[in-house]
Write an enzyme that holds these catalytic residues in place. Sequence first.
Site: not given
Lengths: 490, 261
Positions: B154, B167
Amino acid sequence: MTDLLPLDRLASLDNFGHSIKTVAYRYRPTQVAEIAELFRLAERNSLSVALRGSGRSYGDAALNAGQIVLDIQRMNRILEWDPGTGVIKVEPGVTLQQIWQYTLEDGYWPPVVSGTMFPTLGGALGMNIHGKNNWRAGTLGEHVLAFTALLPTGEEVTCTPEQNSDLFYSLIGSAGLLGVFTSITLKLKKIHSGNVRVSAWATPKLAGMLQDLDQFKADYDYIVGWVDGTNRNGRGQIHAADYLHGDEDTHPGKTLSLDYQTLPDTFFGLMPKSAMWFFMQFFMNNPGTWLVNTAKYWMSATLEHRKQYIQSLIAFNFLLDYVPNWERSYGRGGLIQYQSFLPLATGPDAYLEMLRRAQKRGLPTYLGVTKRHRPDKFLFTHAVDGYSLAMDYKVTNGNRARLQALANELNEIVLAAGGRFYFAKDSTLTVDVVARYLGDETLQRFRALKQRCDPHRLLQTDLYRRLLRPYVDGDAPAPSALVAASAAAD
Amino acid sequence: MASSTRSPLTPSPVALIIGASSGIGEALAHRLAGDGYRLALVARRTDRLEQLAAALEAAAGPRLGPGCARVYAHDVTDYAAVPALFQKILAELGRLDVVVYNAGLLQPVGLDEYDFAKDRAMLEVNTLGALAWLNQAAQLFERQRAGHLVGISSVAGDRGRVGAPGYNTSKAALSTYLEALRNRLSRHGVHVLTVKPGFVRTEMLKTAARTFWVITPEQAAKDIAAAVRARRQVIYTPARWGLLMFVIRHIPSFVFRRLKF
């Protein structure tokens, strides 16, 4: 409970022509007990086992993608040898090379050999190989006196043409799908010289070549034709050879020695043969092959025409070993061979049609080889009373689909001419074609044998799943019904 | 069987997608099936996988043969189960050419929230699951001297931000792991692709606060398939994220630690 197979066992395994690449868990046992254990391991984990020798099959007969491959090459001991009778007993991983090198000094030679000396005896019998003397000597299986085998059920059987003869005539030639040979007893041929007398002549047309193969076969021990696949008429050259008898060889002690039976390391004393494949690859295209074939044909029609010469047994028999790694000259995509067997009556016309069809599709064969055959009574016999034509094809990423399409066309010609195919060579057949040449009865027999020898279907190969499994486990009980279904699907 | 065009000469490659039941994984399954791949689909939600497999079979089955999409139920945090399942998939499909690790979890946290359970869950799914699967695939690909390893990381892994420490960490770790795999395996002919999507309209996006440049999973899948073909090392999807992240990566710390995102 699942056993984890070590990832370290994963090995890249391919076909002889390096055109079909797989990864599988490779096991290389030395003992029969280890093979039995491997069958149990496979059964516990719903995996299958393929048998593999030295990997000289042209197609997917010794591959088992993603599953277990049992490589028999370490079971390579010569168990018994009787120079008085020429009977040899070996483990299945013993190669043809090992055998002739072991027995030659006693004046014995394998009665049937392939074009390369590297196949294992187990693999050679699994395929029931033939040589350039097939019409005379039959297949290798016809020279087996006895073998022992381990069935996937765990049962060990001893088979001879009389004892367990149904298994004898089906384990030989069934591509390793019924059991594992654990020992093989073979009768070798007595020879009186390490040389053969070779005659060569050019044949301007394919029909004439096939006629010669038939007509002159009685005069020779071996006979084989080379076909120029780029030529419309299928011109070529025949090589025929005889063993030397009695006192024809004045120095048998010399010619029957290993020192004498060597292939030269260089061409013309200069070019190292180990580098030949590299230079050959520049000719492995349509114009290059046309050039080489034309030169070769005119040599055969002039300088070499109707010439006789003496050649060593290994130089004549193991042409494929003459140029080391020759198959690499076909480039990264590798090669396949398309071989079919046709009866005497239909062979000449059908083969010419096949050669021309290939040319029309822009896919002339780069090497065509013809031989003369005779039928045998093994279950999956490939031979007929007639001829074979082997066609080698370069495989590239761009021509794979076109090659398959051509093979589909050729299959129809072969079937219409009453021909057969050979699992050791095949990579293009489809399920329905197999039923049409093998027939219902043979497939029903195989199905029954598979049920008896291998009820849990432990022995499988990519070829088995591609061509035979539908007849063993398929929804359609009768092969004929399956053929009808697949025809309808098309 | 006879109607399928598969033969030893014309084999169909196989892609394994871990986290295939929705989002990018599902879209990639459709895209790769269209490109001629057979598929092994791994996820927890088998009902969704079964639906996906049925749709893929209907679309590609005539060309690729029956069983061209197979379903495997698996929770990526069940690390111990991975080797056996990998063995089963390899045996049933016969080969693997592309392995995509797409499973991902985003647990939103507040700016002053420190929740170990959430952080741990994200690391377990996003990072440890990837290690468990890609370690297996790496060993296979090294031995076959070919293959594409794809990790869906990501843009969030490029910097540690105030809004998503856990995250960010999970994706940064994944990106670093993929880089290490690339350095290990490229010498063996294996291609490793790191995919850094921005905002993609998936279930994960429902929890996101502010979004922009949102693309569909199909657009992301198209980019990923193209990057596999081109053997790209790292891609941003959509590509303009590459420029934005270049800027963000170079924001000096004394500025970055004063920002609110």
